[in-house]
Write a protein that holds these residues in place. Structure first.
Motif, PDB file in Angstrom:
ATOM      1  N   UNK A  69      -1.825   9.805  -3.584  1.00 26.81           N
ATOM      2  CA  UNK A  69      -3.196   9.401  -3.917  1.00 26.81           C
ATOM      3  C   UNK A  69      -3.587   8.045  -3.328  1.00 26.81           C
ATOM      4  N   UNK A  70      -2.649   7.342  -2.713  1.00 26.16           N
ATOM      5  CA  UNK A  70      -2.946   6.000  -2.183  1.00 26.16           C
ATOM      6  C   UNK A  70      -4.048   6.014  -1.132  1.00 26.16           C
ATOM      7  N   UNK A  71      -4.076   6.972  -0.191  1.00 29.36           N
ATOM      8  CA  UNK A  71      -5.145   6.939   0.822  1.00 29.36           C
ATOM      9  C   UNK A  71      -6.554   6.985   0.242  1.00 29.36           C
ATOM     10  N   UNK A  99       2.030   3.015   2.886  1.00 26.82           N
ATOM     11  CA  UNK A  99       0.686   3.586   2.778  1.00 26.82           C
ATOM     12  C   UNK A  99      -0.355   2.501   2.500  1.00 26.82           C
ATOM     13  N   UNK A 100      -0.044   1.570   1.584  1.00 30.72           N
ATOM     14  CA  UNK A 100      -0.977   0.473   1.316  1.00 30.72           C
ATOM     15  C   UNK A 100      -1.131  -0.436   2.535  1.00 30.72           C
ATOM     16  N   UNK A 101      -0.024  -0.752   3.202  1.00 29.63           N
ATOM     17  CA  UNK A 101      -0.088  -1.606   4.395  1.00 29.63           C
ATOM     18  C   UNK A 101      -0.928  -0.951   5.488  1.00 29.63           C
ATOM     19  N   UNK A 102      -0.787   0.370   5.654  1.00 23.09           N
ATOM     20  CA  UNK A 102      -1.573   1.105   6.649  1.00 23.09           C
ATOM     21  C   UNK A 102      -3.064   0.976   6.366  1.00 23.09           C
ATOM     22  N   UNK A 103      -3.430   0.826   5.088  1.00 21.14           N
ATOM     23  CA  UNK A 103      -4.834   0.675   4.705  1.00 21.14           C
ATOM     24  C   UNK A 103      -5.316  -0.775   4.800  1.00 21.14           C
TER      25      UNK A 103
END
Length: 193
Positions: A69-71, A99-103
Motif C-alpha cells: 500500500x506504500x505507493x 518503496x518510500x525512498x522511491x517516492x
C-alpha cells in the motif's frame, strides 16, 4: 590464522564511511522509543507488516501501511519515515524503506523490528487499542530509557579472560561462544547509546 583478521580491517576512513552510511538509514528500538517518549516531531513510524501481525501487536503511535500500500500513501515529505517489520529475519522493512525512498521520502529502518521492541519490554499496542507491557527478555536486558533502569546482575556471572576465554565464577576456563557471551553480558548494565 585468525578468522577475524583473515580479511584485513578497513582503514579508519573506510570504516567511518561505512558506519556513517548505515546510521543514515538505520535507527534502533531504543532511539525510536526515546523519541516517541519525548514527543519528538519530524518522525513518523510505519509498521509495514500484515494486518494480522499489526493486530497482534505494534509500536504505539505507529501507522499501519503494508508494503503493497506504500505507493498509494501520502505522508508529509518533511517527516523522516521510520519503517519496521517483524525482526531481523524479515526484509519487509527494507522493502518498505525502498518503496518510500522511491517516492522521495527520507527513510530509516528500525533495526531489530517489532521483535526487539517487544523483547526490550517496551509498550505494545494491540489491534483493539489495548496497550500492554511485556517483561524484558533476559537475553537483551533493559535499555536506559525514561522511567526505566538497566538490569544489574545480583552476582557476577563470570569474566572474560585473556585470549578470548571465559572464566566462570569458580575460576574454570571456558570457551567463549556467542551464547555464553550473551549470558554473561545480559547480567551487566547496558545503555543503548
Amino acid at each position: 590464522m585468525s578468522a577475524i583478521l583473515r580479511t584485513p580491517a578497513a582503514s579508519p576512513a573506510v570504516a567511518f564511511a561505512h558506519f556513517a552510511a548505515r546510521l543514515a538509514v538505520e535507527t534502533d528500538v531504543a532511539d525510536v522509543a526515546r523519541d516517541l517518549a519525548h514527543g519528538v516531531t519530524g518522525v513518523v513510524v510505519v509498521d509495514v507488516r500484515s494486518l494480522e501481525s499489526w493486530d497482534q501487536g505494534h509500536v504505539p503511535g505507529a501507522l499501519h501501511i503494508p508494503v503493497s500500500e506504500i505507493p498509494a500513501t501520502t505522508l508529509p515529505f518533511d517527516q523522516v519515515v521510520v519503517v519496521y517489520c517483524w525482526g531481523p529475519g524479515c526484509n519487509g522493512a527494507q522493502q518498505g524503506g525502498a518503496a518510500f525512498a522511491r517516492l522521495g521520502y527520507r527513510v530509516k529502518e528500525m533495526i531489530g523490528g517489532f521483535e526487539y521492541w517487544a523483547r526490550e519490554g517496551l509498550p505494545v499496542e494491540r489491534g483493539d487499542g489495548k496497550v500492554e507491557r511485556r517483561g524484558v527478555d533476559p537475553l537483551v536486558g533493559a535499555c536506559a530509557l525514561p522511567g526505566r533502569s538497566p538490569q544489574v546482575a545480583e552476582r557476577p556471572v563470570g569474566d572474560v579472560g585473556a585470549v578470548g576465554g571465559l572464566r566462570d565464577v569458580a575460576g574454570r576456563r571456558r570457551a567463549v561462544t556467542r551464547r555464553a557471551l550473551r549470558v554473561v553480558m545480559a547480567g551487566f548494565p547496558r545503555s543503548c547509546s
